[in-house]
Motif scaffolding. Structure first.
Motif, short mmCIF file in Angstrom:
data_model
loop_
_atom_site.label_atom_id
_atom_site.label_comp_id
_atom_site.label_asym_id
_atom_site.label_seq_id
_atom_site.Cartn_x
_atom_site.Cartn_y
_atom_site.Cartn_z
N GLY A 11 26.80 -84.90 133.45
CA GLY A 11 27.84 -84.09 132.82
C GLY A 11 27.45 -83.58 131.60
O GLY A 11 27.90 -82.22 131.15
N ALA A 12 26.67 -84.36 130.87
CA ALA A 12 26.35 -84.01 129.36
C ALA A 12 25.00 -84.51 128.96
O ALA A 12 24.92 -85.72 129.38
N VAL A 13 24.10 -83.89 128.11
CA VAL A 13 23.01 -84.57 127.43
C VAL A 13 23.16 -84.11 125.89
O VAL A 13 22.90 -83.00 125.89
N GLU A 14 23.55 -85.29 125.01
CA GLU A 14 23.85 -84.85 123.63
C GLU A 14 23.20 -85.76 122.73
O GLU A 14 22.88 -86.83 122.79
N GLN A 15 23.02 -85.33 121.72
CA GLN A 15 22.17 -85.96 120.61
C GLN A 15 23.03 -87.07 120.25
O GLN A 15 24.40 -87.02 120.14
N ALA A 16 22.62 -88.44 120.03
CA ALA A 16 23.11 -89.50 119.57
C ALA A 16 22.65 -90.10 118.15
O ALA A 16 23.31 -91.09 117.90
N ALA A 17 21.70 -89.43 117.73
CA ALA A 17 21.14 -89.63 116.48
C ALA A 17 20.77 -88.26 115.42
O ALA A 17 20.23 -87.35 116.10
N ALA A 18 21.18 -88.45 114.27
CA ALA A 18 20.94 -87.02 113.63
C ALA A 18 19.42 -86.56 113.67
O ALA A 18 19.18 -85.51 113.48
N ASP A 19 18.37 -87.65 113.74
CA ASP A 19 17.00 -87.04 113.61
C ASP A 19 16.52 -86.98 114.96
O ASP A 19 15.19 -86.53 115.24
N GLY A 20 17.46 -86.90 116.08
CA GLY A 20 16.94 -86.56 117.53
C GLY A 20 16.37 -87.73 118.14
O GLY A 20 15.56 -87.56 119.23
N ASP A 72 39.03 -90.83 133.50
CA ASP A 72 38.11 -89.51 133.55
C ASP A 72 36.84 -89.35 134.40
O ASP A 72 36.37 -88.45 134.49
N GLY A 73 36.61 -90.50 134.86
CA GLY A 73 35.26 -90.71 135.74
C GLY A 73 34.08 -90.49 135.16
O GLY A 73 33.32 -89.91 135.80
N VAL A 74 33.90 -91.00 133.88
CA VAL A 74 32.56 -91.07 133.35
C VAL A 74 32.22 -92.23 132.97
O VAL A 74 32.82 -93.34 132.53
N LEU A 75 30.77 -92.27 133.20
CA LEU A 75 29.86 -93.53 132.55
C LEU A 75 28.98 -92.71 131.45
O LEU A 75 28.46 -91.49 131.67
N ARG A 76 28.74 -93.44 130.16
CA ARG A 76 28.13 -92.96 129.34
C ARG A 76 27.22 -93.72 128.53
O ARG A 76 27.78 -94.87 128.51
N ILE A 77 26.00 -93.47 128.35
CA ILE A 77 24.87 -94.39 128.03
C ILE A 77 24.24 -93.79 126.85
O ILE A 77 24.17 -92.55 126.47
N GLY A 78 23.35 -94.75 126.09
CA GLY A 78 22.77 -94.20 124.94
C GLY A 78 21.27 -94.47 125.29
O GLY A 78 20.73 -95.52 125.88
N VAL A 79 20.42 -93.53 125.13
CA VAL A 79 18.92 -93.60 125.37
C VAL A 79 18.08 -93.47 124.01
O VAL A 79 18.44 -92.24 123.58
N ARG A 80 17.55 -94.29 123.54
CA ARG A 80 16.38 -94.22 122.48
C ARG A 80 15.41 -93.59 123.01
O ARG A 80 14.61 -94.00 124.11
N VAL A 159 19.43 -93.56 107.90
CA VAL A 159 20.68 -93.01 108.26
C VAL A 159 20.75 -92.23 109.27
O VAL A 159 21.42 -92.12 110.12
N ASP A 160 19.56 -91.42 109.42
CA ASP A 160 19.27 -90.24 110.36
C ASP A 160 19.05 -90.80 111.75
O ASP A 160 19.23 -90.16 112.85
N SER A 161 18.36 -92.12 111.80
CA SER A 161 18.00 -92.61 112.99
C SER A 161 19.25 -93.54 113.67
O SER A 161 19.05 -93.80 114.71
N ALA A 162 20.31 -93.79 112.91
CA ALA A 162 21.55 -94.68 113.17
C ALA A 162 22.13 -94.04 114.49
O ALA A 162 22.34 -92.87 114.36
N MET A 163 22.39 -94.70 115.59
CA MET A 163 22.87 -93.90 116.82
C MET A 163 24.51 -94.22 116.74
O MET A 163 25.02 -95.01 116.00
N PHE A 164 25.15 -93.16 117.12
CA PHE A 164 26.50 -93.17 117.55
C PHE A 164 27.38 -93.18 116.21
O PHE A 164 28.51 -93.90 116.19
#
Length: 372
Positions: A11-20, A72-80, A159-164
Protein backbone atom coordinates in the motif's frame (compact mmCIF):
# COMPACT_ATOMS: atom_id res chain seq x y z
CA UNK A 1 0.43 -24.47 13.67
CA UNK A 2 2.16 -24.48 10.30
CA UNK A 3 2.51 -21.25 8.36
CA UNK A 4 2.46 -20.54 4.66
CA UNK A 5 3.18 -17.46 2.60
CA UNK A 6 0.40 -15.31 1.18
CA UNK A 7 0.90 -12.63 -1.50
CA UNK A 8 -0.03 -9.19 -0.13
CA UNK A 9 -0.21 -5.96 -2.09
CA UNK A 10 2.00 -3.07 -1.01
CA UNK A 11 0.00 0.00 0.00
CA UNK A 12 2.83 2.43 0.75
CA UNK A 13 6.59 2.75 1.15
CA UNK A 14 7.37 5.82 3.29
CA UNK A 15 10.31 7.35 5.10
CA UNK A 16 10.43 6.38 8.77
CA UNK A 17 13.54 8.42 9.70
CA UNK A 18 14.49 11.96 8.70
CA UNK A 19 17.88 10.90 7.31
CA UNK A 20 16.37 8.22 5.07
CA UNK A 21 17.93 5.38 7.07
CA UNK A 22 14.59 3.64 7.62
CA UNK A 23 11.32 3.14 5.79
CA UNK A 24 7.83 2.08 6.79
CA UNK A 25 6.19 -0.52 4.59
CA UNK A 26 2.41 -0.97 4.53
CA UNK A 27 0.88 -4.25 3.35
CA UNK A 28 -2.81 -4.50 2.45
CA UNK A 29 -4.67 -7.52 3.80
CA UNK A 30 -7.92 -8.52 2.03
CA UNK A 31 -10.95 -9.26 4.19
CA UNK A 32 -10.68 -12.98 3.47
CA UNK A 33 -7.19 -13.11 5.03
CA UNK A 34 -7.63 -10.83 8.05
CA UNK A 35 -8.32 -13.73 10.40
CA UNK A 36 -5.18 -15.48 9.09
CA UNK A 37 -3.07 -12.38 9.77
CA UNK A 38 -4.64 -11.53 13.14
CA UNK A 39 -1.86 -10.70 15.58
CA UNK A 40 -0.97 -9.44 19.03
CA UNK A 41 0.89 -6.15 19.46
CA UNK A 42 4.64 -6.76 19.44
CA UNK A 43 4.68 -9.65 16.96
CA UNK A 44 6.48 -9.75 13.61
CA UNK A 45 6.03 -11.00 10.06
CA UNK A 46 8.40 -12.63 7.58
CA UNK A 47 8.64 -11.28 4.03
CA UNK A 48 9.87 -13.17 0.99
CA UNK A 49 11.07 -11.64 -2.25
CA UNK A 50 13.10 -12.75 -5.25
CA UNK A 51 15.86 -10.27 -6.00
CA UNK A 52 17.99 -10.93 -9.10
CA UNK A 53 16.62 -14.47 -9.11
CA UNK A 54 17.65 -15.16 -5.50
CA UNK A 55 15.10 -15.94 -2.80
CA UNK A 56 15.47 -13.63 0.21
CA UNK A 57 13.57 -13.77 3.52
CA UNK A 58 13.59 -11.27 6.36
CA UNK A 59 11.54 -10.78 9.53
CA UNK A 60 10.33 -7.34 10.60
CA UNK A 61 8.30 -6.24 13.59
CA UNK A 62 4.86 -4.71 13.17
CA UNK A 63 4.46 -1.09 14.25
CA UNK A 64 0.74 -1.02 13.45
CA UNK A 65 -1.93 -2.26 15.85
CA UNK A 66 -4.35 -5.19 15.75
CA UNK A 67 -7.20 -2.70 15.55
CA UNK A 68 -5.77 -1.18 12.36
CA UNK A 69 -5.77 -4.62 10.79
CA UNK A 70 -9.37 -5.29 11.83
CA UNK A 71 -10.59 -1.83 10.80
CA UNK A 72 -8.48 -0.95 7.76
CA UNK A 73 -6.85 -4.21 6.68
CA UNK A 74 -3.28 -2.91 7.02
CA UNK A 75 -0.05 -4.32 8.39
CA UNK A 76 2.80 -1.82 8.80
CA UNK A 77 6.42 -2.62 9.53
CA UNK A 78 9.61 -0.64 10.08
CA UNK A 79 12.68 -1.49 8.00
CA UNK A 80 16.10 -0.11 8.90
CA UNK A 81 18.11 0.24 5.70
CA UNK A 82 21.37 -1.64 6.22
CA UNK A 83 24.34 -0.49 4.09
CA UNK A 84 24.79 -3.20 1.49
CA UNK A 85 21.70 -4.99 2.74
CA UNK A 86 20.06 -6.77 -0.18
CA UNK A 87 16.58 -7.04 1.26
CA UNK A 88 16.36 -3.68 3.03
CA UNK A 89 17.88 -2.00 -0.04
CA UNK A 90 15.29 -3.67 -2.25
CA UNK A 91 12.46 -2.45 -0.01
CA UNK A 92 13.78 1.11 0.20
CA UNK A 93 14.91 1.59 -3.39
CA UNK A 94 12.92 -0.72 -5.65
CA UNK A 95 9.63 -1.77 -4.06
CA UNK A 96 6.61 0.24 -5.19
CA UNK A 97 2.96 0.52 -4.09
CA UNK A 98 0.81 -1.96 -5.99
CA UNK A 99 3.52 -4.60 -6.10
CA UNK A 100 3.16 -7.82 -4.10
CA UNK A 101 5.32 -9.49 -1.49
CA UNK A 102 4.94 -12.96 -0.02
CA UNK A 103 4.20 -12.68 3.69
CA UNK A 104 3.95 -15.22 6.51
CA UNK A 105 1.27 -14.65 9.19
CA UNK A 106 2.53 -12.92 12.36
CA UNK A 107 4.36 -14.83 15.10
CA UNK A 108 6.39 -13.94 18.17
CA UNK A 109 6.38 -13.85 21.97
CA UNK A 110 7.20 -10.17 22.48
CA UNK A 111 3.66 -9.38 23.56
CA UNK A 112 1.18 -9.48 26.41
CA UNK A 113 -2.58 -9.77 26.92
CA UNK A 114 -4.07 -6.30 27.36
CA UNK A 115 -7.30 -6.09 29.35
CA UNK A 116 -9.74 -3.13 29.29
CA UNK A 117 -10.39 -3.61 33.00
CA UNK A 118 -6.73 -3.44 33.96
CA UNK A 119 -4.85 -0.48 35.41
CA UNK A 120 -1.09 -0.85 35.00
CA UNK A 121 2.12 0.99 34.20
CA UNK A 122 4.12 -0.46 31.29
CA UNK A 123 7.69 0.51 30.50
CA UNK A 124 9.78 -0.07 27.38
CA UNK A 125 13.51 0.24 26.78
CA UNK A 126 14.16 0.24 23.04
CA UNK A 127 17.28 0.91 20.98
CA UNK A 128 17.26 1.92 17.33
CA UNK A 129 14.74 -0.04 15.28
CA UNK A 130 13.67 -1.74 18.52
CA UNK A 131 11.12 1.06 18.76
CA UNK A 132 9.08 -0.65 15.99
CA UNK A 133 7.22 -3.27 18.07
CA UNK A 134 7.21 -0.93 21.07
CA UNK A 135 5.16 1.56 19.05
CA UNK A 136 2.55 -1.11 18.44
CA UNK A 137 2.59 -2.19 22.09
CA UNK A 138 2.30 1.35 23.45
CA UNK A 139 -0.50 2.33 21.08
CA UNK A 140 -2.43 -0.84 21.88
CA UNK A 141 -1.97 -0.55 25.65
CA UNK A 142 -3.16 3.06 25.68
CA UNK A 143 -6.17 2.33 23.47
CA UNK A 144 -7.29 -0.92 25.09
CA UNK A 145 -6.60 -0.02 28.73
CA UNK A 146 -7.95 3.52 29.39
CA UNK A 147 -6.57 3.56 32.95
CA UNK A 148 -3.06 2.37 32.10
CA UNK A 149 0.08 4.38 31.35
CA UNK A 150 3.26 3.78 29.34
CA UNK A 151 6.84 5.05 29.60
CA UNK A 152 9.16 4.60 26.61
CA UNK A 153 12.92 5.05 26.89
CA UNK A 154 14.22 5.12 23.30
CA UNK A 155 17.87 5.23 22.33
CA UNK A 156 18.96 6.44 18.87
CA UNK A 157 22.26 7.56 17.39
CA UNK A 158 21.03 10.95 16.21
CA UNK A 159 17.82 12.93 16.05
CA UNK A 160 17.62 12.42 12.29
CA UNK A 161 18.14 8.64 12.50
CA UNK A 162 15.41 8.14 15.13
CA UNK A 163 12.52 6.07 13.77
CA UNK A 164 8.82 6.89 13.96
CA UNK A 165 9.28 10.30 15.60
CA UNK A 166 6.05 11.66 14.13
CA UNK A 167 4.04 8.58 15.07
CA UNK A 168 5.30 8.75 18.65
CA UNK A 169 4.51 12.48 18.80
CA UNK A 170 0.97 11.82 17.54
CA UNK A 171 0.55 9.14 20.19
CA UNK A 172 1.79 11.57 22.85
CA UNK A 173 -0.72 14.18 21.64
CA UNK A 174 -3.55 11.65 21.95
CA UNK A 175 -2.55 10.48 25.41
CA UNK A 176 -0.58 13.37 26.98
CA UNK A 177 -1.20 12.33 30.57
CA UNK A 178 -0.61 8.59 30.10
CA UNK A 179 2.39 8.39 27.77
CA UNK A 180 5.90 9.49 28.71
CA UNK A 181 8.60 9.54 26.03
CA UNK A 182 12.28 9.71 27.00
CA UNK A 183 14.55 9.94 23.92
CA UNK A 184 18.30 9.43 24.36
CA UNK A 185 20.92 10.09 21.65
CA UNK A 186 24.41 8.57 21.59
CA UNK A 187 25.95 10.74 18.85
CA UNK A 188 24.42 14.13 19.44
CA UNK A 189 26.70 16.76 20.96
CA UNK A 190 26.67 16.85 24.75
CA UNK A 191 25.24 20.16 25.95
CA UNK A 192 22.93 20.48 22.95
CA UNK A 193 19.90 20.31 25.21
CA UNK A 194 19.21 16.72 24.18
CA UNK A 195 19.61 13.68 26.44
CA UNK A 196 23.03 12.29 25.61
CA UNK A 197 24.38 8.77 26.11
CA UNK A 198 24.13 5.13 25.19
CA UNK A 199 21.61 2.74 26.71
CA UNK A 200 24.26 1.04 28.83
CA UNK A 201 24.25 0.09 32.50
CA UNK A 202 25.32 3.57 33.67
CA UNK A 203 22.71 5.43 31.64
CA UNK A 204 19.92 2.99 32.51
CA UNK A 205 20.77 3.19 36.21
CA UNK A 206 20.50 6.97 36.03
CA UNK A 207 17.14 6.89 34.29
CA UNK A 208 15.68 4.28 36.61
CA UNK A 209 16.53 6.63 39.47
CA UNK A 210 14.96 9.69 37.81
CA UNK A 211 12.46 8.79 35.09
CA UNK A 212 11.04 5.51 36.33
CA UNK A 213 10.16 3.80 39.58
CA UNK A 214 10.80 0.12 38.83
CA UNK A 215 8.56 -1.06 41.65
CA UNK A 216 5.56 0.63 40.02
CA UNK A 217 6.02 -1.00 36.59
CA UNK A 218 3.85 -4.07 35.93
CA UNK A 219 5.60 -5.25 32.75
CA UNK A 220 8.78 -4.32 30.91
CA UNK A 221 9.53 -4.57 27.17
CA UNK A 222 13.20 -4.64 26.19
CA UNK A 223 14.00 -4.50 22.49
CA UNK A 224 17.24 -3.97 20.63
CA UNK A 225 20.74 -5.43 20.18
CA UNK A 226 21.83 -8.08 22.71
CA UNK A 227 24.15 -5.63 24.51
CA UNK A 228 21.29 -3.25 25.27
CA UNK A 229 18.89 -6.01 26.32
CA UNK A 230 21.51 -7.64 28.57
CA UNK A 231 22.39 -4.28 30.16
CA UNK A 232 18.70 -3.60 30.76
CA UNK A 233 18.14 -7.02 32.35
CA UNK A 234 21.13 -6.53 34.64
CA UNK A 235 20.04 -3.04 35.66
CA UNK A 236 16.47 -4.11 36.33
CA UNK A 237 17.70 -7.02 38.45
CA UNK A 238 19.79 -4.60 40.52
CA UNK A 239 16.63 -2.58 41.14
CA UNK A 240 14.63 -5.52 42.42
CA UNK A 241 12.90 -6.58 39.20
CA UNK A 242 12.71 -10.31 38.50
CA UNK A 243 14.24 -10.05 35.03
CA UNK A 244 14.13 -13.83 34.59
CA UNK A 245 10.32 -13.85 34.76
CA UNK A 246 9.06 -13.82 31.17
CA UNK A 247 5.65 -12.58 32.30
CA UNK A 248 7.24 -9.43 33.79
CA UNK A 249 10.20 -8.76 31.48
CA UNK A 250 9.62 -9.37 27.76
CA UNK A 251 12.64 -9.30 25.46
CA UNK A 252 13.22 -9.13 21.72
CA UNK A 253 16.69 -9.30 20.18
CA UNK A 254 17.33 -7.62 16.85
CA UNK A 255 20.89 -8.81 16.19
CA UNK A 256 22.30 -12.28 16.86
CA UNK A 257 21.86 -14.50 19.86
CA UNK A 258 24.32 -14.75 22.73
CA UNK A 259 22.23 -17.00 24.95
CA UNK A 260 23.94 -19.96 26.60
CA UNK A 261 23.36 -23.34 25.05
CA UNK A 262 20.07 -24.93 26.04
CA UNK A 263 18.79 -28.47 25.84
CA UNK A 264 15.19 -29.40 25.02
CA UNK A 265 13.75 -32.80 25.83
CA UNK A 266 10.38 -34.40 25.47
CA UNK A 267 8.39 -34.69 28.71
CA UNK A 268 8.55 -37.08 30.36
CA UNK A 269 12.16 -37.60 29.17
CA UNK A 270 13.06 -40.84 27.50
CA UNK A 271 16.39 -42.58 28.11
CA UNK A 272 19.13 -40.47 26.54
CA UNK A 273 21.41 -42.17 24.08
CA UNK A 274 25.08 -41.18 23.97
CA UNK A 275 25.92 -38.12 21.90
CA UNK A 276 27.01 -39.29 18.49
CA UNK A 277 30.15 -38.01 16.87
CA UNK A 278 29.88 -35.32 14.17
CA UNK A 279 29.46 -36.93 10.80
CA UNK A 280 27.63 -39.99 12.07
CA UNK A 281 24.17 -40.17 10.52
CA UNK A 282 21.01 -39.27 12.42
CA UNK A 283 17.41 -39.80 11.43
CA UNK A 284 15.20 -36.71 11.44
CA UNK A 285 11.41 -37.05 11.20
CA UNK A 286 9.61 -33.88 10.11
CA UNK A 287 5.87 -33.36 10.64
CA UNK A 288 4.43 -30.43 8.65
CA UNK A 289 0.90 -29.83 7.35
CA UNK A 290 -0.11 -33.29 8.56
CA UNK A 291 2.51 -35.02 6.39
CA UNK A 292 5.57 -36.85 7.69
CA UNK A 293 8.97 -36.88 5.97
CA UNK A 294 12.18 -38.64 7.03
CA UNK A 295 15.77 -37.68 6.23
CA UNK A 296 19.16 -39.11 7.23
CA UNK A 297 21.79 -36.46 7.79
CA UNK A 298 25.22 -35.83 9.38
CA UNK A 299 25.10 -35.14 13.10
CA UNK A 300 26.83 -31.75 12.84
CA UNK A 301 24.18 -30.30 10.50
CA UNK A 302 21.57 -27.89 11.85
CA UNK A 303 18.13 -29.45 11.98
CA UNK A 304 16.58 -26.73 9.83
CA UNK A 305 19.03 -27.37 6.98
CA UNK A 306 18.44 -31.10 7.17
CA UNK A 307 14.67 -30.70 7.32
CA UNK A 308 14.61 -28.36 4.33
CA UNK A 309 16.34 -30.95 2.18
CA UNK A 310 13.07 -32.91 2.18
CA UNK A 311 10.58 -30.13 3.04
CA UNK A 312 11.75 -26.91 1.34
CA UNK A 313 8.44 -25.19 2.19
CA UNK A 314 9.33 -25.07 5.90
CA UNK A 315 8.86 -21.63 7.47
CA UNK A 316 12.06 -19.80 8.37
CA UNK A 317 13.57 -16.37 8.12
CA UNK A 318 16.59 -15.15 10.07
CA UNK A 319 18.44 -18.46 10.70
CA UNK A 320 20.07 -16.81 13.75
CA UNK A 321 17.60 -17.82 16.45
CA UNK A 322 15.94 -14.41 16.74
CA UNK A 323 12.73 -14.47 14.71
CA UNK A 324 11.23 -17.80 16.03
CA UNK A 325 9.62 -18.37 12.61
CA UNK A 326 11.00 -21.91 12.44
CA UNK A 327 9.86 -22.92 15.94
CA UNK A 328 8.95 -26.60 16.29
CA UNK A 329 8.32 -29.08 19.07
CA UNK A 330 10.54 -32.05 19.83
CA UNK A 331 8.11 -34.95 20.24
CA UNK A 332 10.72 -37.70 20.16
CA UNK A 333 14.41 -37.70 20.95
CA UNK A 334 16.68 -34.95 22.19
CA UNK A 335 18.43 -31.97 20.60
CA UNK A 336 20.95 -29.37 21.70
CA UNK A 337 20.54 -25.68 20.91
CA UNK A 338 23.51 -23.34 20.57
CA UNK A 339 21.20 -20.36 21.11
CA UNK A 340 17.57 -19.73 21.87
CA UNK A 341 16.99 -16.46 23.70
CA UNK A 342 13.90 -15.86 21.57
CA UNK A 343 12.13 -18.76 23.30
CA UNK A 344 10.67 -18.43 26.77
CA UNK A 345 11.61 -20.74 29.62
CA UNK A 346 8.09 -22.18 29.42
CA UNK A 347 8.52 -23.01 25.72
CA UNK A 348 11.88 -24.64 26.33
CA UNK A 349 10.42 -26.69 29.17
CA UNK A 350 7.55 -27.80 26.90
CA UNK A 351 10.02 -29.11 24.30
CA UNK A 352 9.98 -26.28 21.75
CA UNK A 353 13.20 -25.55 19.87
CA UNK A 354 14.52 -23.38 17.09
CA UNK A 355 15.70 -25.85 14.42
CA UNK A 356 17.99 -23.22 12.91
CA UNK A 357 19.99 -23.31 16.17
CA UNK A 358 19.68 -27.00 17.03
CA UNK A 359 21.63 -30.17 16.36
CA UNK A 360 20.56 -33.72 17.27
CA UNK A 361 21.79 -35.55 20.37
CA UNK A 362 19.95 -38.84 19.96
CA UNK A 363 20.04 -41.04 16.88
CA UNK A 364 16.41 -40.23 16.04
CA UNK A 365 14.62 -36.89 16.45
CA UNK A 366 11.05 -36.01 15.52
CA UNK A 367 10.12 -32.34 15.00
CA UNK A 368 6.46 -31.33 14.80
CA UNK A 369 5.92 -27.97 13.06
CA UNK A 370 2.12 -28.31 13.30
CA UNK A 371 1.91 -27.99 17.09
CA UNK A 372 0.97 -24.43 18.06
Amino acid sequence: MSLRFHPLKIGAVEQAAADGSAVALTCLVPVALRAVFAFSAGQHITLRAYVDGVELRRSYSLCSTPEQLRRDGVLRIGVRVVPGGRFSGYVAESLRPGWCLDVLPPVGNFTTAFDPGRRAHYAAIAAGSGITPVLSLAATALAVEPRSSVTVLHGSRTVDSAMFVEELADLKNRYPARLRLVPVFSRERAGSGLSHGRLDHVTLTRYLATALEPGRVAEWFLCGPPGVVQAARRTLAEHGVDSADDSIVHTELFHGDTAPAATARIAPPSPVEPVRSPGQPHELVVVLDGRTSVVRHPGGQRLLDAAMSVRPELPYSCRTGVCVTCRAKVVDGEVRMTGGAALTEQELAAGYVLPCQAVPVTERVTLDFDVS
